[in-house]
Scaffold this motif. Sequence first.
Motif, mmCIF file in Angstrom:
data_model
loop_
_atom_site.group_PDB
_atom_site.id
_atom_site.type_symbol
_atom_site.label_atom_id
_atom_site.label_comp_id
_atom_site.label_asym_id
_atom_site.label_seq_id
_atom_site.Cartn_x
_atom_site.Cartn_y
_atom_site.Cartn_z
ATOM 1 N N TRP A 189 4.419 62.802 69.777
ATOM 2 C CA TRP A 189 5.773 62.379 69.446
ATOM 3 C C TRP A 189 6.617 62.126 70.689
ATOM 4 C CZ3 TRP A 189 3.680 67.180 68.439
ATOM 5 C CH2 TRP A 189 4.224 68.271 69.143
ATOM 6 N N ASP A 190 7.617 61.253 70.510
ATOM 7 C CA ASP A 190 8.618 60.946 71.537
ATOM 8 C C ASP A 190 9.989 61.270 70.971
ATOM 9 O OD1 ASP A 190 7.010 59.996 73.563
ATOM 10 O OD2 ASP A 190 7.120 57.912 72.935
ATOM 11 N N PRO A 216 13.345 61.238 78.355
ATOM 12 C CA PRO A 216 12.737 61.362 77.029
ATOM 13 C C PRO A 216 11.639 62.423 77.014
ATOM 14 C CG PRO A 216 12.975 59.070 77.644
ATOM 15 C CD PRO A 216 13.292 59.856 78.868
ATOM 16 N N VAL A 217 11.488 63.087 75.881
ATOM 17 C CA VAL A 217 10.470 64.120 75.703
ATOM 18 C C VAL A 217 9.251 63.503 75.046
ATOM 19 C CG1 VAL A 217 9.871 66.246 74.490
ATOM 20 C CG2 VAL A 217 12.140 65.989 75.533
ATOM 21 N N ARG A 218 8.083 63.727 75.618
ATOM 22 C CA ARG A 218 6.830 63.374 74.948
ATOM 23 C C ARG A 218 5.958 64.618 74.934
ATOM 24 N NH1 ARG A 218 2.975 58.214 75.835
ATOM 25 N NH2 ARG A 218 4.665 57.377 74.554
ATOM 26 N N ASN A 219 5.417 64.949 73.749
ATOM 27 C CA ASN A 219 4.547 66.112 73.643
ATOM 28 C C ASN A 219 3.500 65.846 72.588
ATOM 29 O OD1 ASN A 219 3.551 68.603 74.283
ATOM 30 N ND2 ASN A 219 5.428 69.733 73.835
ATOM 31 N N SER A 220 2.498 66.712 72.520
ATOM 32 C CA SER A 220 1.428 66.561 71.528
ATOM 33 C C SER A 220 0.931 67.936 71.115
ATOM 34 C CB SER A 220 0.276 65.730 72.108
ATOM 35 O OG SER A 220 -0.296 66.387 73.229
ATOM 36 N N TYR A 280 13.544 59.105 67.605
ATOM 37 C CA TYR A 280 12.200 59.696 67.688
ATOM 38 C C TYR A 280 11.170 58.784 67.026
ATOM 39 C CZ TYR A 280 12.691 61.054 62.763
ATOM 40 O OH TYR A 280 12.848 61.032 61.395
ATOM 41 N N ARG A 281 9.933 59.003 67.411
ATOM 42 C CA ARG A 281 8.800 58.345 66.765
ATOM 43 C C ARG A 281 7.600 59.271 66.912
ATOM 44 N NH1 ARG A 281 6.835 53.504 70.961
ATOM 45 N NH2 ARG A 281 6.581 54.831 72.805
ATOM 46 N N TYR A 282 6.614 59.100 66.049
ATOM 47 C CA TYR A 282 5.432 59.967 66.119
ATOM 48 C C TYR A 282 4.209 59.233 65.620
ATOM 49 C CZ TYR A 282 6.142 60.677 61.074
ATOM 50 O OH TYR A 282 6.292 60.486 59.725
ATOM 51 N N GLY A 306 14.409 55.211 77.555
ATOM 52 C CA GLY A 306 13.706 54.658 76.405
ATOM 53 C C GLY A 306 12.307 55.214 76.266
ATOM 54 N N PHE A 307 11.496 54.566 75.430
ATOM 55 C CA PHE A 307 10.150 55.058 75.145
ATOM 56 C C PHE A 307 9.047 54.263 75.840
ATOM 57 C CE2 PHE A 307 11.911 56.544 70.806
ATOM 58 C CZ PHE A 307 12.253 57.773 71.344
ATOM 59 N N LYS A 308 9.385 53.181 76.532
ATOM 60 C CA LYS A 308 8.346 52.320 77.082
ATOM 61 C C LYS A 308 7.793 52.888 78.384
ATOM 62 C CE LYS A 308 7.042 47.566 77.777
ATOM 63 N NZ LYS A 308 7.424 46.148 77.617
ATOM 64 N N ARG A 309 6.465 53.092 78.396
ATOM 65 C CA ARG A 309 5.762 53.604 79.574
ATOM 66 C C ARG A 309 4.694 52.595 79.976
ATOM 67 N NH1 ARG A 309 6.406 59.519 79.595
ATOM 68 N NH2 ARG A 309 7.618 60.109 77.755
#
Length: 557
Positions: free
Chosen positions: A478-479, A517-521, A547-549, A438-441
Amino acid sequence: MTAEVKVEEKQVESEVVIASAVEVETTVKDVVEEEAKAVEEGETKVVEKSSSFKEESNFFSDLNESEKKALSDLKTKLEEAIVENTLFKKKKETPVKVVEKKKEVEEKAEDEKKKSEAVVTEEEAKAEITEAVVAEESSKEEAKTDAVATEEVKTDAVVTEEAKAETVEAVVEKESPKEEVKTEADVVDTKEEVKSETAEEEKKTEAVVTKEATVEQEEEDEIVDNDIELWGVPLLPSKGAEGTDVILLKFLRARDFKVNEAFEMLKKTLKFWEDLASAAYMNGLDRESRPVCYNVYSVFGNDELYQRTVGSEQSRENLLRWRFQLMEKGIQKLDLKPGGVTSLLQIHDLKNCPGMLKKELWGAIKNATVALQDNYPELVSRNVFINVPFLFYAVSTFLSPFLTQRTKSKFVVTRPANVTETLLKYIPAEEVPVQYGGFKRDDDTEFSNEAVSEVVVKPGSSETIEIPAPETEGTLVWDVVVLGWEVNYKEEFVPADEAAYTIIVQKDKKIGSNDGPVRNSFKNSESGKIVLTVDNVSSKKKKRVLYRYRTKTESSC
């Protein structure tokens, strides 16, 4: 004794027993009649309290002097242990002591350096004296040689070869002390040796100072947890929580107000709770706003922890009590009223669960499951088991007889390949921890309430996701997560100006099922857009892309 006498005695004993029984029966009957009469007349019969136990007061003013002192001493020990971060480990030197040690090492190094310099200076002085002596002796030798030559000229006829030999011998004998004086080469070697030793000592000193500085830095960087709690009550005495004294008095009374024993008992209790902090914890909400509790069994793979938590009957009782406490914390998050949130969601992670056949562990699991079922009815909406090994299906039959059919109907079991997809059925992506796809960190500041979108990629095709960058300067974050993965993935920044070059943010690469999950900026200096490309290499199975951004500008940071 005759048989008749014996029979008579037995008859007497029987009559006594019967009389006693009648007397007891009459007494009981009288008491019952009296109580019934009292009830009819509206009277209440007072039952006297037993004087064998009296619960002690928790007010400080009600304690005797020795108890007050014990409580004060325990609070002092606890305050020191928490502030100096030594509650669960050996006491380290404070930064002040480390600085003092560092200063001591530096002073010692300076003294060694001065001594080395003094040795070098002394050797240089000796070298200068040696050079002067050699020069003086050389001058004398030349003068004497000239004198001898002159005498030879004047008295050539008189002086014989024997006289010359005597003269040379005398000169040699006079110059012999020069052999005891060091030559210039010897002095140079000595100076170099001293300098080498000095340099080596300086290196050693520098290494020691660096090591001490590192220790000091570690001391400074170490974070002290002043928020330690037990049963929801802060334990740091200086915080002044009214429940702190109550908690500490329980430990003191359990150890007859022996401060050291009570302190060790408290430490063991806190250690038990600390060890289990990662075994079960509350984290996030499901799609129905229910609190989610994660139970992670891999922590029991540690042999020491295993023995401490389930190795004995007492430790298993402590484990069950701890589990009840966690359940109580979860219940506090509920809204127990019609239409409110009235249950929890339980996630059981069996990944790397030690020895599926370990009877102590499964005994503890059985006890906890049955106890929660019997004491917290209908407070769990579902029990979702993830990362389930094949052996679980055989072992689960061990639990089945102890569970009601209603409880078993709430079980959801899934294998490792379907963990994320299963969790997403019950929990939104932004609430699923990153370790589960998931996206929760933890402590995430990049995102707050940004919406999660979804794209479906058909077999053998590709889809692009565009993230606008209308500002000429900003940062885009983005994730991305692909359910099942096994796709080709790349990221690019495409400027709005068609004459400008496209920038590769992430070159094309294959991402497998083991990737999270991929997170980048990307920080842009001109307007444009980020283009994410997902290529589904499977020819049979579609892929779901979540995805979300967020676009951050100077004003939004």
